[in-house]
Design a protein around this motif. Structure first.
Motif, PDB file in Angstrom:
ATOM      1  N   GLU A 101       0.845  -1.198   0.000  1.00 13.80           N
ATOM      2  CA  GLU A 101       0.000   0.000   0.000  1.00 13.80           C
ATOM      3  C   GLU A 101       0.877   1.242   0.000  1.00 13.80           C
ATOM      4  N   ASP A 102       0.249   2.405  -0.079  1.00 14.55           N
ATOM      5  CA  ASP A 102       1.043   3.615   0.065  1.00 14.55           C
ATOM      6  C   ASP A 102       1.276   3.869   1.559  1.00 14.55           C
ATOM      7  N   LYS A 134      -1.706   4.917   3.881  1.00 17.53           N
ATOM      8  CA  LYS A 134      -2.586   3.803   4.276  1.00 17.53           C
ATOM      9  C   LYS A 134      -1.918   2.961   5.364  1.00 17.53           C
ATOM     10  N   ARG A 135      -0.593   2.778   5.219  1.00 20.53           N
ATOM     11  CA  ARG A 135       0.144   1.988   6.222  1.00 20.53           C
ATOM     12  C   ARG A 135       0.123   2.688   7.585  1.00 20.53           C
TER      13      ARG A 135
END
Length: 310
Positions: free
Chosen positions: A86-87, A90-91
């Motif tokens: 994910e980007d 998002k993390r």
């Protein structure tokens, strides 16, 4: 597009879309950015074509890889590496308030800085560094800088870009005040990303744009947790210096021992030699006697003459 199977749309903007796709010949996943020239003003079209030239030059383990481009029916298609994670935003959100370890933060930060060093050494500004434009792969182990959609080339190392772009949370004081800016604006945004990794929050927030701008211009941010090292907390303070000249360059950031020691984890000896050799050469040149009256560029000069200065 007949060489690819489109799996799904993963992004949409004013002038085009981004797709997750798969090559018909090799079944490899990729991201295809489609830009519709028909709806686009001429200067935007030129910027897109320039982006393709920029992307083709960027070859680094911590930059999203450019595979190629082609034009069809008044559209430009840019084919890029698909990062299977994910980007970073998002993390960060997935943590739900549980802070990352300092080791994890430094792992990602060093990789992001190495990607940024690669483009700054080539006199390119990213201009939109934010957690959403950093992509993770290999189970979150590898961080890559992506989306050069609004990057710009500095043809002259002292040339300053004036366009106000970027996401409000990541804007630097000089952009907020409509002042010229250069590579040090990317450094401010890099500081915002590092702060988010440490706190899971934006460093500067406000109920409205005016309040946000005020906090940015005063560099007014809540301190990070004392659980983190003095080295890390000190670095954040330096990245958030109001004057661009007072911020360290990406090369001097990576010279700090607590970060420099990590570089060999992410780059092979060959890539380290390639990436760092020219900075060593230019540092050696800058230490040679200079003609009277000649001024060597300081930290906010994109030439790499004074990068060891913090």
């Amino acid at each position: 597009m007949d060489k690819y199977d489109v799996i799904k749309t993963i992004g949409e903007g004013a002038f085009g879309k981004a797709y997750l796709a798969k090559g018909k010949s090799d079944s490899k996943h990729c991201v295809i950015k489609e830009i519709n020239f028909a709806k686009m003003p001429i200067h935007e079209k030129e910027a897109s074509e320039k982006e393709v030239i920029l992307l083709a030059k960027m070859k680094h383990p911590n930059i999203v890889t450019f595979f190629g481009s082609f034009q069809e029916n008044g559209r430009l298609f840019i084919v890029m590496e698909y990062c299977d994670g994910e980007d970073l935003m998002k993390r960060i959100n997935r943590q739900q308030g549980v802070l990352f370890s300092e080791d994890q933060i430094l792992d990602w930060f060093v990789q992001i800085s190495l990607g940024l060093k690669h483009i700054h050494d080539r006199k390119i500004l990213h201009r939109d560094i934010k957690a959403q434009n950093i992509f993770l792969s290999k189970n979150g182990m590898v961080a890559k800088l992506g989306d050069f959609g609004i990057a710009t080339v500095l043809n002259n190392s002292m040339e300053l870009a004036r366009t106000c772009v970027g996401t409000p949370y990541y804007l630097s004081p000089e952009i907020c005040q409509n002042k010229p800016y250069n590579n040090k604006t990317d450094i401010w945004s890099l500081g915002c990303v590092l702060y988010e990794l440490c706190t899971l929050k934006h460093p500067f927030e406000g109920n409205n744009l005016h309040q946000l701008v005020l906090k940015i211009c005063q560099a007014h941010f809540a301190p990070v947790s004392p659980r983190f090292s003095c080295d890390l907390r000190s670095l954040i303070s330096q990245l958030f210096k109001v004057s661009p000249r007072d911020r360290p360059s990406v090369n001097s950031i990576l010279k700090r021992p607590f970060l420099e020691n990590l570089i060999a984890k992410y780059l092979t000896p060959e890539v380290i030699q390639e990436e760092f050799n020219h900075t060593l050469e230019s540092r050696a040149r800058s230490s040679a006697p200079q003609p009277a009256g000649k001024v060597i560029g300081g930290e906010n000069d994109l030439t790499m003459k004074s990068e060891s200065i913090d």
